[in-house]
Structures are given as structure tokens and as C-alpha cells.
Design a protein around this motif. Structure first.
Motif: not given
Length: 254
Positions: A166-171, A202-203, A216-231
């Protein structure tokens, strides 16, 4: 050439009693995999049951988000837990969530560590092995969602468990592909437009720009979106819309 495909996962059920942190209902209309808090960093039985029921109804994959026993610190404080004890606690959390998933007519389909345990298991062989031990104790060969190239994935593969990167778009990332500690400035990407741009890149390209500007190369099958951020729900919906507009298929990995 096949179209690029990505799973969208989010941390859900992160409340306790009358306190609620995540907009579970809205996020479950967008994501394809739900990392459900199992009571150690957040979550309680009623919340776990409710989120499992909603996820099953909408065809969203249910994942056990296991954590250190740290309700007061939201599972983000470093802890020293012996391997055998941690394995037992991981198995306990998976088993608890499995009961509610089965009641909803579904099953726990993967495991993802949370917070400090996620970061520690990525680089610590002993803690990574404890997480894998716990999964095996729980009696299922569940896929392990985590950072590509991590100690956790190495331990899972050694034990014969499937791994999902997985990769993180917001980290923010370091140059070596690990996440920047939340204790450091700039660890969280807060600009929605930037989160969307990073998600699409990333995708499509499997690349993210690290905090120091390095690609940085980050090959991921899943993308994490944090649920505890505003909006969070609105941002997740915007991310999915832009991914699909860019020709990316959004679907679960299990």
C-alpha cells in the motif's frame, strides 16, 4: 496493455462509546476496503458490529486493523511488547472482529497494523514476526496489508501469507520509502489538491515525492486515505473521481 487498478482503503470504526472520529457511513460509500479498529487503539463491540454490517451490505472488504494496546494514545505511542504477548493480542483482535464480520454474513479478509505498530513492524524483525504469529494463531492465512519491502511483508512471505503493498497519498515519505514520523513537521499532507495529485501519480506511475524532494518508487495495489482527517469523506470521493477520470479502475484486492 491492461488498465491500472487500485484499491482504496480507509481506517474506520475509530470511536469509542459515544465518541466518534470517523464518518464511517460516508467513507464506506467510497472505499473498497475498510480497516476496522479492533478495540485496542479505538473501537468498541457495538462500533465493530455496525461497521462490519455496513461494509458487508456495500460489498466493502473487511480488514482487521490491529494495534498495540494503547487506547489513550490512539495506538500512536511506541511500546515495547514481547513477541509472544503481542502475537496473542493480534490474534485476539482478529478473532473479535471475525465474530462481527461473520454475524454480518462476511469474513475478515486481511490484516493491517495501525499506527506505532505499523511503523515498528515495517523495520523491526521481531515485532513483524509477532504480527505474523498472531495472524497464524487466529487460524487463517490472511493477506497482510503494509509497506512494500517492509520487514512485515518479509515475515509474512516467509510464513506463506499473501502480502499486499500500500501507499499513502496524505503522508510524507522519506527517501528510503518509509513514512515520516508524525512527530516531525510536514509528516501529513493537508492540501486536498496535493493529496489528489499524489494519488493519481501513485496509481499511474508508482512514484511519490519524498519530503526532501527525491522521487521514490512505491508500487502499491492499495491506497490508504485516512478517515480521521477533516473532510475525509469528501476528499476520498474526490480522489476516487480523479482516479477513475485518469483511467484507473478502483476495486478491492480481495
Amino acid at each position: 496493455m491492461t488498465d491500472p487498478v487500485i484499491d482504496l482503503n480507509a481506517d474506520l470504526g475509530e470511536g469509542f462509546g459515544r465518541w466518534s472520529l470517523t464518518d464511517d457511513d460516508s467513507l464506506l460509500s467510497v472505499v473498497t476496503s475498510a480497516n476496522v479498529a479492533c478495540g485496542f487503539h479505538a473501537g468498541d463491540p457495538s462500533t465493530m458490529r455496525r461497521v462490519c454490517a455496513m461494509a458487508a451490505e456495500r460489498g466493502v472488504g473487511i480488514g482487521a486493523q490491529v494495534s498495540y494496546r494503547d487506547l489513550a494514545g490512539f495506538g500512536r505511542r511506541p511500546m515495547e511488547v514481547p513477541r509472544e504477548e503481542l502475537a496473542d493480542e493480534v490474534a485476539y483482535q482478529i478473532g473479535a472482529l471475525e465474530a462481527f464480520a461473520r454475524a454480518a454474513g462476511a469474513r475478515v479478509s486481511y490484516v493491517k497494523p495501525h499506527g506505532a505498530l505499523y511503523n515498528r513492524a515495517a523495520v523491526d524483525e521481531e515485532q513483524a514476526a509477532a504480527v505474523v504469529d498472531g495472524i497464524r494463531f487466529a487460524g487463517a492465512d490472511l493477506p497482510v496489508l503494509g509497506l512494500p519491502g517492509s520487514r512485515l511483508h518479509a515475515a509474512a512471505e516467509k510464513a506463506g501469507l499473501p502480502v499486499v503493498s500500500e501507499a499513502f497519498a496524505d503522508r510524507a515519505y522519506t527517501a528510503d520509502g518509509t513514512l515520516v514520523s508524525r512527530r516531525l513537521p510536514g509528516a501529513v499532507v493537508s492540501d486536498p489538491a496535493e493529496v489528489i495529485r499524489r494519488s493519481v501519480r501513485l496509481a499511474l506511475e508508482g512514484v511519490v515525492t519524498a519530503l526532501d524532494g527525491e522521487h521514490v518508487g512505491v508500487r502499491a495495489r492499495s491506497l490508504c486515505l485516512h478517515g480521521d482527517t477533516p473532510g475525509a469523506a469528501e476528499l476520498a470521493r474526490a480522489v476516487r473521481t480523479e482516479l477513475e477520470a485518469a483511467g484507473v479502475r478502483v476495486e478491492a484486492f480481495v
